[in-house]
Design an enzyme around this catalytic site. Structure first.
Site, PDB file in Angstrom:
ATOM      1  N   GLN A   1      -4.272  -1.683   9.804  1.00 20.12           N
ATOM      2  CA  GLN A   1      -4.284  -2.987   9.142  1.00 20.12           C
ATOM      3  C   GLN A   1      -4.869  -4.049  10.085  1.00 20.12           C
ATOM      4  OE1 GLN A   1      -3.548  -3.418   5.931  1.00 20.12           O
ATOM      5  NE2 GLN A   1      -3.953  -5.603   5.995  1.00 20.12           N
TER       6      GLN A   1
ATOM      7  N   ASP B   1     -10.638   3.025   4.800  1.00 20.16           N
ATOM      8  CA  ASP B   1     -11.073   1.634   4.618  1.00 20.16           C
ATOM      9  C   ASP B   1     -12.599   1.545   4.521  1.00 20.16           C
ATOM     10  OD1 ASP B   1      -9.090  -0.382   4.428  1.00 20.16           O
ATOM     11  OD2 ASP B   1      -8.521  -0.060   6.515  1.00 20.16           O
TER      12      ASP B   1
ATOM     13  N   LYS C   1       0.847  -1.204   0.000  1.00 22.92           N
ATOM     14  CA  LYS C   1       0.000   0.000   0.000  1.00 22.92           C
ATOM     15  C   LYS C   1       0.878   1.248   0.000  1.00 22.92           C
ATOM     16  CE  LYS C   1      -3.830  -2.396   2.270  1.00 22.92           C
ATOM     17  NZ  LYS C   1      -4.579  -2.701   3.490  1.00 22.92           N
TER      18      LYS C   1
END
Ligand code: GUN
Length: 295
Positions: free
Chosen positions: A97, A120, A53
């Site tokens: 994460q 997200d 990412k």
């Protein structure tokens, strides 16, 4: 032969457009859209995902800051970091994460992220916005799935869609996005009976069960479009490790199109994360009222 829908090619196109938009945004506003990526513990897969990412951010001119904590990190430490990132005007997107170590309540951590920085799309406010079709930040993998589907089937209205898997990260939000497009949606999961029969009626199958080669060729209606979200590590006949999806790809010649694994949904997930970071920066800098919870 079924057509291969290349997620890698679509992600490259999306990132080329994004690089131009980010450059123009940075010139106009004198600030660079920036993502804070939080990695807790030492899960090898999470390490790879976060590294990927961050390297993709660099390619489109998005800034990134990595925050790493050991596996013994406490929930209070993580909440305190999130509080600082929420009020840092130079941070536009926050990604924690998953999975987190067991001593940390993931739901409480997601709740602590400012919804306008929740790239997200996991915060309950963004989940609510998605379920009511009222904007907000959309989860990255589902957004990638929808873009891939729309590239193949411009009109989704009235299509029969079957989503296999009911996770908060993929299955449920994909189902909501397809419903918003006026598909007729059936969500299946591990207790669903007659999964093969249900799939046989589908114009669209989104497989997000996390089970290698679960979806067999004889489950697929001729002409259907298949989006394979699975990323499963298996041992091949020569003893080497390989990545396969949730769909038995060698059995689906009669489908009209499908996404390969790897090279399908995976690259689109990251491209959509970058898109969300750009959208969050744009919304924060322009004070877009659609993104504000308290508007
Ligand atoms: N773990 C597995 N998928 C994801 C994702 O899309 N976002 C985050 N933050 N963690 C994940």
């Amino acid at each position: 032969m079924a057509k291969i829908i290349s997620g890698s090619a679509m992600a490259d196109r999306l990132m080329a457009t994004l690089a131009r938009d980010v450059a123009s945004f940075s010139r106009r506003n004198g600030c660079v859209p920036t993502l804070a990526a939080v990695l807790v513990g030492n899960d090898p897969a999470s390490e790879i995902y976060v590294r990927r990412k961050i390297s993709q951010c660099r390619k489109v001119g998005i800034g990134s800051i990595e925050h790493r904590y050991g596996a013994d990190c406490t929930e209070a430490e993580l909440r305190s970091l999130i509080g600082r990132l929420n009020s840092d005007s130079e941070v536009h997107g926050i990604l924690v994460q998953m999975p987190l170590p067991p001593q940390i309540d993931s739901a409480r951590i997601l709740d602590a992220i400012d919804p306008v920085k929740d790239v997200d799309g996991f915060h309950p406010v963004n989940v609510g916005r998605l379920s009511t079709g009222t904007g907000g930040l959309i989860p990255c993998t589902p957004m990638g799935c929808l873009m891939l589907l729309q590239s193949e089937l411009p009109g989704l209205k009235g299509k029969q869609a079957v989503v296999i898997g009911k996770s908060n990260i993929v299955g449920k939000p994909v189902a909501l996005l397809l419903l918003e497009q006026e598909c007729t949606v059936t969500v299946c999961h591990k207790y669903t009976q007659n999964l093969a029969d249900i799939c046989r009626h589908a114009d669209i199958v989104v497989a997000a069960a996390g089970s290698p080669n679960l979806v067999r060729g004889h489950w697929i209606k001729p002409g259907a479009v298949i989006i394979d979200v699975g990323i499963n590590r298996v041992q091949s006949e020569d003893g080497k490790q390989k990545i396969v999806g949730d769909v038995a790809a060698s059995e689906i010649d009669h489908a009209s199109a499908f996404t390969p694994v790897p090279g399908g949904v995976g690259p689109m997930t990251i491209a959509c994360l970058l898109l969300n970071t750009f959208k969050a920066a744009d919304g924060l800098v322009s004070h877009d009222p659609r993104l504000r919870v308290d508007a």
